[in-house]
Design a protein around this motif. Structure first.
Motif, short mmCIF file in Angstrom:
data_model
loop_
_atom_site.label_atom_id
_atom_site.label_comp_id
_atom_site.label_asym_id
_atom_site.label_seq_id
_atom_site.Cartn_x
_atom_site.Cartn_y
_atom_site.Cartn_z
N LEU A 101 0.85 -1.20 0.00
CA LEU A 101 0.00 0.00 0.00
C LEU A 101 0.88 1.25 0.00
CD1 LEU A 101 -2.98 -0.50 2.50
CD2 LEU A 101 -3.05 -0.40 0.02
N GLY A 105 0.85 3.08 -3.36
CA GLY A 105 -0.07 4.20 -3.12
C GLY A 105 0.30 5.47 -3.88
N SER B 190 -13.42 -1.55 -11.31
CA SER B 190 -12.00 -1.26 -11.06
C SER B 190 -11.35 -0.65 -12.30
CB SER B 190 -11.24 -2.49 -10.55
OG SER B 190 -11.57 -3.62 -11.26
N MET B 248 -7.69 4.54 -2.26
CA MET B 248 -6.82 3.37 -2.13
C MET B 248 -7.45 2.34 -1.22
SD MET B 248 -2.82 3.62 -1.28
CE MET B 248 -2.92 3.72 0.49
N ILE B 251 -10.41 0.73 -3.05
CA ILE B 251 -9.96 -0.25 -4.04
C ILE B 251 -9.43 -1.50 -3.33
CG2 ILE B 251 -8.31 -0.72 -5.89
CD1 ILE B 251 -8.37 2.15 -6.66
N ASP B 252 -8.64 -1.28 -2.27
CA ASP B 252 -8.02 -2.41 -1.59
C ASP B 252 -9.06 -3.30 -0.93
OD1 ASP B 252 -5.55 -3.67 -1.09
OD2 ASP B 252 -5.77 -3.15 1.02
N LEU B 257 -5.70 -3.89 -4.02
CA LEU B 257 -4.84 -2.95 -4.75
C LEU B 257 -3.84 -3.71 -5.61
CD1 LEU B 257 -4.44 0.14 -4.85
CD2 LEU B 257 -2.55 -0.16 -3.27
N GLU B 258 -3.34 -4.83 -5.06
CA GLU B 258 -2.37 -5.63 -5.82
C GLU B 258 -2.98 -6.10 -7.13
OE1 GLU B 258 -1.26 -7.96 -2.06
OE2 GLU B 258 0.02 -8.74 -3.64
N LEU B 261 -3.44 -3.06 -9.54
CA LEU B 261 -2.21 -2.44 -10.04
C LEU B 261 -1.23 -3.45 -10.62
CD1 LEU B 261 -1.58 0.28 -7.33
CD2 LEU B 261 -2.37 0.62 -9.65
#
Lengths: 282, 265
Positions: A101, A105, B190, B248, B251-252, B257-258, B261
Motif C-alpha cells: 500500500l 499508493g 476497477s 486506495m 480499491i483495496d 490494490l495488488e 495495479l
C-alpha cells in the motif's frame, strides 16, 4: 454469427482510427513541412527538420542528457526494486500488503504533487538540504534543486513502483518449492538468489527496465520542475517548440524521433525476452 | 525460505520512508500558518491554507473540471472497452491479436507526443482548446488501462456457466446481459477507477489541450509551481493525497490494490 465479434470491437477500433491514428499521421506529415516566422507552416516536403535536429549540437546535447538520465534512473529503479521485491517475498502476507500500500499508493497521486514534495525537501530551506549542515559537512544548506542528481532522485521515486509492479507480477508465478529444493540441497542463500531466484525473475526485471526507461526518456513534469530551464530534456524542447517558439514542424520531428526511439526499445525488448525466456511465458 | 535479516529490515524501512517522505512533506507544509513556503511548529499549525483553497474559485473550478473530465472520459472508455473485451476473450476471429495490440497501443505512445498530435489535429478540425477535445484525448489515453483490467476479468470467467445457460435454452444475447455483464461488474468498476485516476492525474498531454477557461487541476498546479508558489498548492495537494488514500482503501477493500495495479488473479 461470424460478424458478432467484429461488431463488438468496431466502436473502439473506429474511435482509435479517427482519434489516434489520424492525429499521429497528421503530425508525421507535418514533421516534413517547413516553417518560417513570417509565413508560418509551409506545404513543402523535405527532411530538413530531421537534418536540423540530428546535426545541431544543441539538440544532440539534450538527447544525450535525456538518455544518460534515463539510464541512471532505470538502473537505480531496478536495483532498488529487486532488493525490495526480494524482501517483500519473504514477508508475511499482512506486512507485505501494508508495505505494498505504501509503495504503490503514490501511483494514485499526480506526478505534479510528488515532484512538489521533492521540491520542498531539496529546496533551499528543505529538510534534506540541511542534513549536510547537521552533519557538519557544510556551512551552507546544500540544495539539489536545479541539479541532475535532484532530477534523478525524484524520477526514481516517481518510477520505482513500476519496476516493483513488474517484478512482483513475475514473482507471483514463482514456484516456492524450487527455492526450497535449492536450499535443502545445501546451496547457500546467495547462490540460490543468484542462480535460482534472479533468473526466474528476469522477465519481470527486464520489463521493469523497459517500462522505466521509456517513461524516463519521455518524462516532462519532473525534469521541468526540478531541473528547470538549464537542464532541458527532450520533452521540454518539444514543449518549447510548440508553445513558445511555435515552430510546430520542428517540434513534430523531435516528437517523431522520440517515438521511434521508444518503439525500437520495445521491439528489442520483445525480441530478446521472447527468444531467451520463451519457456517462462508458456 | 529464510527470514529477512537486520540489513534487509533497515533497507525496507528506509525504502518505505523514501516513498512516503515527499508526500509527508507536502501534507506537513499544507498545515502551515505562515504566508510563504515554510513549515510551522506543531502548536502553530493551522487550516489557513485549506480555508483559502476551498474559497479559491480558480482551484475549485480546476478540481471540478478534472473530476468531470475524469468521470466522463472513463465512462466512455469503459463503454468502448467492455464489448471489445468480450469479443477478444470469448470469440476467435481473424486479426484478433492485432486488434488486441492496437487497442492497447496508446500505452506505448509518449504523452508528450499525444499532446502535440491532438493539438495539431484538433486545430485542423476546429475544436482546439475545447472541453470536447480534452475528453476525446483522455479517452484515448485511458482506454488501455480499462481494457487491460476488464480483459483479465473476462478471461477469468468460467466458460461452463455460459454452456449451462445455453443448455437451459438461453441465447447468446441473454447470456451477455444476464450473466456476463453482472459477473464483469467488479472488473468494470476497477477499470473505471483506474482510468479515472489516470485521467485525473494527467499533466503532460493535457497541458497542450487545456482551454484557459477550463483548466485541469494538474495543469493549474504546474502553472502555479512555476509562477506563483504559495502553500495553497500544498493544501490542494493535501486534498488530492487524502482523496487518493480514501480511494486506495476502497480499491483495496473491494478489489485488492495488488490485483488492480499488478494484475494478479
Amino acid at each position: 454469427m461470424k460478424k458478432i465479434p467484429f461488431l463488438l470491437v468496431s466502436p473502439a477500433v473506429l474511435f482509435y482510427i479517427v482519434f489516434l491514428v489520424s492525429p499521429l499521421l497528421i503530425t508525421l506529415i507535418m514533421s516534413f513541412h517547413g516553417y518560417s516566422i513570417y509565413t508560418g507552416i509551409s506545404d513543402d516536403f523535405s527532411l530538413a527538420n530531421y537534418e536540423e535536429v540530428l546535426s545541431d549540437s544543441y539538440f544532440y546535447k539534450i538527447f544525450l542528457r535525456t538518455f544518460l538520465l534515463s539510464v541512471a534512473v532505470a538502473l537505480l529503479c531496478t536495483i532498488l526494486a529487486i532488493v525490495e521485491a526480494l524482501i517483500l517475498y519473504k514477508m508475511s502476507t499482512f506486512y507485505k500488503s501494508i508495505s505494498l500500500l505504501i509503495i504503490l499508493g503514490p501511483l494514485l497521486v499526480s506526478v505534479v504533487v510528488r515532484t512538489l514534495g521533492w521540491a520542498i525537501l531539496i529546496g533551499e530551506n528543505g529538510f534534506l538540504s540541511s542534513i549536510p549542515v547537521l552533519l557538519h559537512l557544510s556551512e551552507q544548506p546544500v540544495s539539489l534543486m536545479y541539479t541532475q542528481i535532484g532530477v534523478v532522485i525524484t524520477m526514481v521515486h516517481v518510477l520505482v513502483p513500476f519496476s516493483i509492479i513488474a517484478i512482483m507480477a513475475t514473482m507471483s508465478k514463482l514456484d516456492d518449492s524450487i527455492v526450497n529444493a535449492s536450499l535443502s540441497l545445501k546451496a547457500s542463500s546467495f547462490y540460490t538468489l543468484r542462480k535460482v531466484l534472479i533468473p526466474q525473475l528476469m522477465p519481470g526485471i527486464l520489463s521493469g527496465v523497459m517500462v522505466v526507461f521509456t517513461l524516463s526518456i519521455t518524462a516532462f513534469a519532473t525534469p521541468a520542475i526540478i531541473g528547470g530551464r538549464k537542464l532541458k530534456v527532450v520533452a521540454m524542447v518539444i514543449y518549447d517548440e510548440f508553445l513558445a517558439t511555435l515552430n510546430w514542424p520542428l517540434g513534430a520531428s523531435i516528437a517523431m524521433i522520440l517515438i521511434i526511439i521508444n518503439f525500437v526499445c520495445i521491439y528489442f525488448y520483445n525480441k530478446y525476452t521472447q527468444k531467451k525466456y520463451k519457456r517462462v511465458f508458456q | 525460505m529464510k527470514k529477512n535479516n537486520i540489513g534487509s529490515c533497515i533497507f525496507h524501512v528506509l525504502f518505505l520512508l523514501f516513498m512516503l517522505m515527499p508526500l509527508l512533506a507536502v501534507v506537513l507544509m499544507s498545515f502551515t500558518s505562515k504566508g510563504y513556503m515554510a513549515f510551522s511548529s506543531l502548536d502553530e499549525m493551522s487550516l489557513r491554507w485549506y480555508y483559502e483553497v476551498f474559497n479559491s474559485e480558480a482551484y475549485m473550478d480546476a478540481l471540478l473540471t478534472s473530476i468531470t473530465l475524469g468521470a466522463i472520459s472513463s465512462t466512455i472508455a469503459c463503454i468502448l472497452a467492455v464489448p471489445a473485451c468480450i469479443a477478444l476473450a470469448k470469440y476467435d476471429f481473424y486479426g484478433k491479436d492485432l486488434i488486441n495490440s492496437f487497442l492497447l497501443s496508446p500505452l506505448m505512445i509518449p504523452h508528450i507526443v499525444l499532446g502535440i498530435a491532438f493539438l495539431k489535429f484538433f486545430s485542423n478540425v476546429g475544436i482546439s482548446k475545447s472541453f470536447l477535445g480534452l475528453v476525446i484525448a483522455h479517452i484515448i489515453l485511458i482506454s488501455p488501462y480499462a481494457m487491460r483490467l476488464i480483459l483479465a476479468v473476462v478471461y477469468s470467467l468460467d466458460k461452463n456457466i455460459d454452456n449451462a445457460a445455453l443448455s437451459l435454452g438461453s441465447n447468446k444475447f441473454m447470456i451477455t446481459v444476464k450473466i456476463t455483464l453482472p459477473l464483469l461488474l467488479p472488473g468494470i468498476i476497477s477499470g473505471w477507477l483506474i482510468s479515472f485516476i489516470q485521467s485525473f492525474d494527467e499533466l503532460t498531454m493535457s497541458i497542450f489541450l487545456t482551454p484557459s477557461s477550463l483548466i485541469t487541476l494538474p495543469v493549474k498546479m504546474y502553472n502555479d509551481i512555476d509562477e506563483n508558489l504559495t502553500p495553497m498548492i500544498t493544501a490542494i495537494s493535501g486534498v488530492v493525497i487524502f482523496g487518493a488514500i480514501a480511494l486506495m482503501f476502497i480499491i483495496d477493500k473491494f478489489f485488492g490494490l495488488e490485483k488492480v495495479l499488478i494484475g494478479k488473479k
